[in-house]
Design a protein around this motif. Structure first.
Motif, short mmCIF file in Angstrom:
data_model
loop_
_atom_site.label_atom_id
_atom_site.label_comp_id
_atom_site.label_asym_id
_atom_site.label_seq_id
_atom_site.Cartn_x
_atom_site.Cartn_y
_atom_site.Cartn_z
N ALA A 108 35.21 44.96 31.22
CA ALA A 108 34.01 45.34 31.96
C ALA A 108 32.93 45.77 30.98
CB ALA A 108 34.32 46.46 32.95
N ARG A 160 30.86 31.73 36.54
CA ARG A 160 30.42 33.00 37.11
C ARG A 160 31.08 33.17 38.46
NH1 ARG A 160 24.53 35.50 38.07
NH2 ARG A 160 25.01 36.65 39.99
N THR A 203 31.26 38.63 37.60
CA THR A 203 32.37 38.47 36.66
C THR A 203 32.25 37.09 36.02
OG1 THR A 203 33.84 39.93 37.91
CG2 THR A 203 34.88 38.35 36.41
N GLY A 207 38.59 37.41 32.81
CA GLY A 207 37.19 37.66 33.11
C GLY A 207 36.63 38.94 32.53
N THR A 208 35.31 38.97 32.38
CA THR A 208 34.56 40.17 32.03
C THR A 208 33.63 40.49 33.17
OG1 THR A 208 34.63 39.80 29.64
CG2 THR A 208 32.85 41.19 30.48
N ARG A 209 33.77 41.71 33.72
CA ARG A 209 32.90 42.13 34.81
C ARG A 209 31.64 42.74 34.22
NH1 ARG A 209 35.59 46.27 38.71
NH2 ARG A 209 37.14 44.62 38.63
#
Lengths: 112, 111
Positions: B10, B37, B87, B104-106
């Motif tokens: 995150a 995305r 994300t 994933g990266t939020r």
């Protein structure tokens, strides 16, 4: 331009019940896929269909069956749902395996 | 076995900042890499697809790079906006039908 359409969007099942998730694409893609997405994990491949008439197992196929009904449609069936199958399910398609994927909007399934 | 890692999980940034999202993979023998995305409760939207022979791809404020030898890809977002909050997932295709996804990266962009 619908792309990949999944139905239903939400579903609650009791343990042991069965159901079929439907997926259809209108892009004339040859390959179709079913993934599940769980919190903190990447998407995991359940089954895929390289082309009409063929299906193969992915990383987590146990408890699922699939049918490639025609070039447009690829369904996922849970014969006897278990709480471990609570997840968000995504259908995707691509023209060929080497091409980018287009995803549906997902089905959120809860098994109680 | 290919593993795909995205760090951090995150990220929170102020509006207007340029930022970089990271994707690492363990097997450099890849065919292509795709960035997606995902908005909350929604499906995945394709952002960029990089073939193994390419070094980068650009679309608007987004630029994705690929370094196979080091097993890394980065997604650069210029002049971030609150609407970029989502994300971001990377997916690695090593050939065939079994594309591997990162978790994933939020991203949260504060107004």
């Amino acid at each position: 331009n619908a792309g990949v359409t999944q139905t239903p969007k939400f579903q609650v099942l009791k343990t042991g019940q069965s159901m079929t998730l439907q997926c259809a694409q209108d892009m004339n893609h040859n390959s179709m896929y079913w993934y599940r997405q769980d919190p903190g994990m990447g998407l995991r491949l359940i089954y895929y269909s390289a082309s009409e008439g063929t299906t193969d197992k992915g990383e987590v196929p146990n408890g699922y069956n699939v049918s490639r009904l025609n070039k447009r449609e690829f369904s996922l069936r849970l014969e006897s749902a278990a709480p471990s199958q609570t997840s968000v399910y995504f259908c995707a398609s691509s023209e060929e395996w080497a091409d980018g994927y287009t995803f549906g909007s997902g089905t959120r399934l809860t098994v109680v | 076995k290919q593993e795909v890692t995205q760090i951090p999980a995150a990220l929170s940034v102020p509006e207007g900042e340029n930022l970089v999202l990271n994707c690492s993979f363990t097997d450099s023998a890849i065919y292509n890499l795709q960035w997606f995305r995902q908005d909350p409760g929604k499906g995945l939207t394709s952002l960029l697809l990089i073939q193994s022979s390419q070094r980068e791809q650009t679309s608007g404020r987004l630029n994705a790079s690929l370094d196979k030898s080091s097993g890394r890809s980065t997604l650069y977002i210029a002049a971030s906006q609150p609407g970029d909050s989502a994300t971001y997932l990377c997916a690695v295709n090593g050939g065939g039908f079994k594309t591997i996804f990162g978790a994933g990266t939020r991203l949260f962009v504060k107004a």
